[in-house]
Each structure stands twice: as structure tokens, then as C-alpha cells.
Design an enzyme around this catalytic site. Structure first.
Site, PDB file in Angstrom:
ATOM      1  N   THR A  42      16.261  27.496  -4.879  1.00 51.90           N
ATOM      2  CA  THR A  42      16.528  28.836  -5.059  1.00 51.90           C
ATOM      3  C   THR A  42      16.471  29.386  -6.105  1.00 51.90           C
ATOM      4  OG1 THR A  42      17.365  28.676  -2.211  1.00 51.90           O
ATOM      5  CG2 THR A  42      16.873  30.584  -3.002  1.00 51.90           C
ATOM      6  N   GLU A 116      -0.951  35.469  -5.065  1.00 53.95           N
ATOM      7  CA  GLU A 116      -1.126  34.315  -4.844  1.00 53.95           C
ATOM      8  C   GLU A 116      -2.033  33.485  -4.730  1.00 53.95           C
ATOM      9  OE1 GLU A 116       3.173  33.038  -4.551  1.00 53.95           O
ATOM     10  OE2 GLU A 116       4.039  33.925  -5.880  1.00 53.95           O
ATOM     11  N   HIS A 243       2.698  21.168  -6.544  1.00 55.41           N
ATOM     12  CA  HIS A 243       2.686  22.059  -8.069  1.00 55.41           C
ATOM     13  C   HIS A 243       1.541  22.211  -9.263  1.00 55.41           C
ATOM     14  CE1 HIS A 243       2.646  26.444  -9.165  1.00 55.41           C
ATOM     15  NE2 HIS A 243       3.721  26.924  -8.526  1.00 55.41           N
ATOM     16  N   ARG A 290      -2.495  25.094  -2.694  1.00 52.28           N
ATOM     17  CA  ARG A 290      -2.378  23.681  -4.021  1.00 52.28           C
ATOM     18  C   ARG A 290      -2.851  22.677  -3.945  1.00 52.28           C
ATOM     19  NH1 ARG A 290       4.370  25.860  -3.764  1.00 52.28           N
ATOM     20  NH2 ARG A 290       3.753  28.011  -5.000  1.00 52.28           N
ATOM     21  N   HIS A 352       6.913  19.011  -5.898  1.00 52.53           N
ATOM     22  CA  HIS A 352       7.419  20.102  -6.254  1.00 52.53           C
ATOM     23  C   HIS A 352       8.328  20.690  -4.402  1.00 52.53           C
ATOM     24  CE1 HIS A 352       7.691  24.785  -6.827  1.00 52.53           C
ATOM     25  NE2 HIS A 352       6.950  24.997  -5.703  1.00 52.53           N
ATOM     26  N   ARG A 387       2.224  23.531   1.884  1.00 54.39           N
ATOM     27  CA  ARG A 387       2.817  24.687   2.097  1.00 54.39           C
ATOM     28  C   ARG A 387       1.571  26.063   1.611  1.00 54.39           C
ATOM     29  NH1 ARG A 387       6.543  27.605  -1.014  1.00 54.39           N
ATOM     30  NH2 ARG A 387       6.754  26.081  -2.018  1.00 54.39           N
TER      31      ARG A 387
END
Ligand code: SIN
Length: 521
Positions: A42, A116, A243, A290, A352, A387
């Protein structure tokens, strides 16, 4: 032996949120941190967390962005739950209650939002580019001071304690599998049995099994492997997310360069200085999800024969003080002698986030009685095959919170296990001390195999080769584990190889490309 109502294994955002909520509801909680409290994956999250945006956003729009990124494989109920309940929880719990110091909008006084990739609204709360660290600090302080929470640091999961596996009663074989707690290794060398009415796995991800990753060394899939050994249902293992932008310095560990850079307008350039995304994603360019950006970068690198592409931050300089807004990125670049204000930054994709995991419902319940899973170790179905950026911290928070509520409710109807009916920990007899060089070499083999054969672009031949190499290594590592004293390096190695096997098996079985599982054949 330690007894508690709720055992939470892992102290990142998901584990801390679960521990805190369970403690607030009156449960006695034992929280396990693999290193020091606060050292977690995190703390590495840079960009931010989806928060409550202004009226340009809505739960429907957020749900649509999650589903688009997830390439049609998201679980609808999970998406709707997060889209309707998550952003408010983020604002009220993290900002209002815990005081996470999100950057604030000078006019409204509310958390400032950033953009983003693949988000069609500005909805990301952030603390400069060190959002995860700020959230982790606030949560760690809170759990450390809660009287109902006992914290055991420098300890890792050995195995879940389950009936019938660890029962002394042979007739338990005929009952359902029940999780009764876990064996934990304290790095002093002692194995502790923690007996709990409910156990919450919050052990995080497994990025370290890949040669190039944005994850820290502790991301070895401990909870996933333990749940698998205990026969929990595991799903979607082929969906390992890469990523697009990690800092590329040959021979050095990759470092994350946040998605928010592209969200705010940074471009990807090839080695000739040309913006190449138009060839691959003419509509969304650098802001495509991504998985698609990673593939475009790979194709561009293959075409040019170069080992990296470049991230150009110059389009941002007119609208912000880059050093102030992205200090973590600047530190990472400056440490390698790169000035991002003057030159494009070399980048490559890196492993990632694991989108699969231990199957859970909307309350984090797994398929095993007594076991919950939250955060990256769990698969809620929210991410589908890929994701959406900055959705994971919110998923951790929401499912951490909800699983605690469900676990505490369960505790009212469950009595503490009769520990005399459980087998104590069985240490290896006449153990042989392992050679650290063997452990290191096994890791090198796992990490290069996964990177080369189960990476961004997959084929049947590569996956088959990976499966047979990893299968061979697995048997050697199991034998090694059974002959040596239990230790953190050996546990991690054993967990890593199990996770590698799970990913390879799932990737081989699924011949359909979708999201971050891409088959060239
Ligand atoms: C990033 O800042 O790009 C990482 C955040 C995430 O993976 O959601």
C-alpha cells in the site's frame, strides 16, 4: 498459542481497515504485519484512490470506466457496490475520520481530484504522488492505538489451520473444511498458533514472482498459496496486470512512475522522439487502459529493437510545478541522474497487480468456512480481466470494512475452537540448514521464467515451457521445504512457486485473449 475473535493477516490498507472496523465493533483482533507496521505494498501506491468527485461524475460513469478497463469480465454486483458506496467511504472514512492529508482544492476545501488513464472524470484523491504512504501512515497510527487490536510485527503466515487437515479427530474428515486460525512464524524462529473465530487474509499480491515488478520483495503471494493449500477456490489467475511506466535503468530494480503523469498529459515517445500511441490507440492515446498501453509499448519496442520507450513530462510543465506535485517521481529519476524537466524518462512495463485471487463474495467471504480474504489476495470480480487505475486502494478499503462487519457478526454465533482437538505445529525432524545460494537461484529461475513465458505477450509454447520448468522446480522446492527449518526465505520461495504454477495453469487453459491475458497464438 494466541486466541482472538478476528485474526487479520497483513497490515496494508485492506488489513488495517478490516482490523480497525472489527475492533470498533468490539471484537478482539490480532493483526499480523510481515515487516514493521507501515511497510506494505500500500505504501508504494503513488497516484491515488478513487474519491467522491464533483457533479461531472456519477456511480454509473465510474461503473462504466471499471467495466471498460475490465474488458467485459467484471462482476457486476462488485462494480455497482464499489461505484455506489466506495467514493463516499473514501471521503468520509479516510479524509474526515482518519485525517489523511489529501491535497485540497483551494476554492472548495474538498480533496483535489486528478485524472488518470481510462477514467472519464477527475475523481482521484491524492497526497502529491505518495498517496499510499499517507493512507498507510494514518491507518497504522490508528490501529497501533486501538485497545482491541494486538499487533504482531515481523511475523509471516506459515499455513492456515484447518479442520480436518489439522484436526486430531479422524471423523472430522466428513465435515466441511473450516479455518480455525493460522500458524505464524515470528522471525525470532518461533512458530505461533493463532486461533481465531474468523480469519481474514490480507496478505497482498505476488508481483515479486516476476523479474520486473513495481512491487516490494515481500509480495510473494503468501496468502494466495496458503489458501490454495487449504483448498479454497481460486479464480482468474491468468490476469496479471502490468503497469506501463516503470523507470527503466538496466540492471536496476524497476520503480513505479505513476499513472497520474499520463492522466495529467505526459506523452509516450519512441527512441526517435515520436509520439507512437496514435498508431495503436488513435482515440485514447496514452489514456487507454493499462493492458492496451503496455502492448502498444511492447510492439513499439519490438519494432524499433530498443529496450525501452520514453515518458515526456514536458506537456505538464505549463500547468503545474512538477517537482512539487510529483516529488516521488522526481526523487526516483534524480537518483539515476535523470532530470525529467529536461529529458524524457526511459520507461518499460513491469508486473504490478494481480487481478485474480481467492474467490470472495461481496463481504469478502471465501469458499472456506471461517475464512475471509480482502485486498489484492482476493478476487471480488471488480477488476475483471484488467484493473482500472486507482481502484485497488478503494476496493481494499471497502472490502476490508465490509469483511470486518461480516466477521464480527459471525463471531456472535461461533464459539472459540477447542484447541485440544487441533494438532500442534510439527517442526521438521533433523532439519538441514538450506544453502542461501540455492534459494536465490531458485528465485532467479522463477522470476525469469514468469517474465519470459507468462508475461505481457503469451503463447501456448511459452506457457507450456514455463509450466514444465516451474513444475520441475516446484517438486524440488517442496522437498527442500520439508527438510529444512521453517524460515521466511523458504516460506516465501514455496509460496512464490505455488503462485507461479497457478498463473501458468490458468494462462494455459485460457486460449482467449482478454484484458491483461494476451495470447499471441
Ligand atoms: C499508479 O500511481 O499508477 C499506481 C496506482 C494503481 O496501480 O492504481
Amino acid at each position: 498459542m494466541i486466541h482472538c475473535d478476528v485474526l487479520v493477516i497483513g497490515a496494508g490498507i485492506a488489513g488495517c481497515a478490516a482490523a480497525l472496523r472489527a475492533a470498533e465493533l468490539g471484537a478482539s483482533v490480532l493483526l499480523i504485519a510481515k515487516d514493521r507496521l507501515g511497510d506494505s505494498n500500500t505504501a508504494y501506491a503513488q497516484g491515488g484512490i478513487i474519491g467522491l468527485a464533483d457533479s461531472t461524475d456519477s456511480p454509473e460513469l465510474l461503473a462504466k470506466d471499471i467495466e471498460t478497463a475490465g474488458a467485459g469480465l467484471c462482476r457486476k454486483e462488485a462494480v455497482d457496490l464499489l461505484a455506489t458506496e466506495g467514493p463516499r467511504l473514501c471521503r468520509d472514512f479516510l479524509w474526515k475520520r482518519l485525517g489523511v492529508p489529501f491535497d485540497l482544492n483551494a476554492v472548495t476545501g474538498e480533496p483535489e481530484t486528478t485524472a488518470e488513464a481510462a477514467h472519464h472524470a477527475r475523481r482521484i484523491y491524492h497526497v502529491k504522488d505518495a498517496t499510499g504512504e499517507a493512507i498507510q501512515t494514518a491507518l497504522s497510527n490508528k490501529v497501533a492505538n486501538h485497545p482491541n487490536i494486538q499487533i504482531l510485527t515481523a511475523a509471516c503466515l506459515v499455513d492456515l489451520i484447518t479442520v480436518p487437515h489439522h484436526s486430531t479427530d479422524p471423523l472430522a474428515t466428513y465435515g466441511p473444511i473450516q479455518v480455525k486460525g493460522a500458524y505464524l512464524l515470528h522471525y525470532s524462529g518461533e512458530v505461533v498458533a493463532a486461533i481465531a473465530k474468523r480469519t481474514v487474509l490480507a496478505t497482498g499480491g505476488l508481483g515479486y514472482i516476476y523479474m520486473h515488478t513495481t512491487n516490494p520483495g515481500g509480495a510473494t503471494g503468501d496468502g494466495l498459496a496458503a489458501a490454495y493449500r487449504a483448498s479454497a477456490r481460486i479464480v482468474n489467475c491468468e490476469y496479471m496486470q502490468f503497469h506501463p511506466t516503470s523507470l527503466f535503468i538496466p540492471g536496476r530494480q524497476r520503480k513505479l512512475l505513476t499513472e497520474a503523469l499520463r492522466g495529467e498529459g505526459a506523452y509516450l515517445l519512441n527512441s526517435d522522439g515520436c509520439r507512437f500511441m496514435a498508431k495503436f490507440e488513435p482515440a485514447e492515446m496514452e489514456l487507454a487502459p493499462r493492458d492496451r498501453v503496455c502492448r502498444a509499448m511492447f510492439e513499439e519496442m519490438a519494432h524499433s529493437g530498443k529496450s525501452c520507450v520514453y515518458l515526456d513530462l514536458s506537456p505538464l510543465t505549463a500547468k503545474m510545478d512538477l517537482g512539487k506535485r510529483f516529488p516521488t517521481v522526481f526523487r526516483a529519476c534524480n537518483a539515476e541522474g535523470i532530470d525529467p524537466l529536461r529529458e524524457p524518462v526511459p520507461v518499460v512495463p513491469a508486473a504490478h497487480y494481480f487481478c485474480g485471487g481467492v474467490y470472495v463474495d461481496l463481504d469478502g467471504r471465501t469458499s472456506l468456512d471461517g475464512l475471509f480474504a480482502v485486498g489484492e489476495v482476493a478476487c471480488t470480480g471488480l477488476h475483471g480481466a484488467n484493473r482500472l487505475a486507482s481502484s485497488s486502494l478503494l476496493e481494499c478499503l471497502l472490502w476490508g470494512y465490509r469483511s470486518a462487519q461480516a466477521a464480527v457478526e459471525d463471531c456472535k454465533h461461533v464459539s472459540m475452537s477447542d484447541t485440544s482437538a487441533l494438532r500442534p505445529w510439527q517442526p521438521v525432524v533433523n532439519p538441514v540448514t538450506p544453502d542461501p545460494l540455492l534459494i536465490e537461484q531458485d528465485w532467479n529461475s522463477i522470476r525469469s521464467t514468469m517474465w519470459n513465458y507468462a508475461g505481457i505477450l503469451r503463447t501456448k509454447d511459452r506457457l507450456q515451457r514455463g509450466r514444465s520448468d516451474i513444475g520441475y522446480l516446484y517438486h524440488r522446492i517442496e522437498a527442500f521445504y520439508k527438510s529444512a527449518p521453517v524460515s521466511r526465505p523458504l516460506l516465501e520461495l514455496r509460496n512464490g512457486i505455488i503462485c507461479a504454477r497457478l498463473i501458468l495453469k490458468a494462462a494455459l487453459q485460457n486460449s482467449r485473449s482478454c484484458g491483461c491475458h494476451f495470447r499471441l497464438d
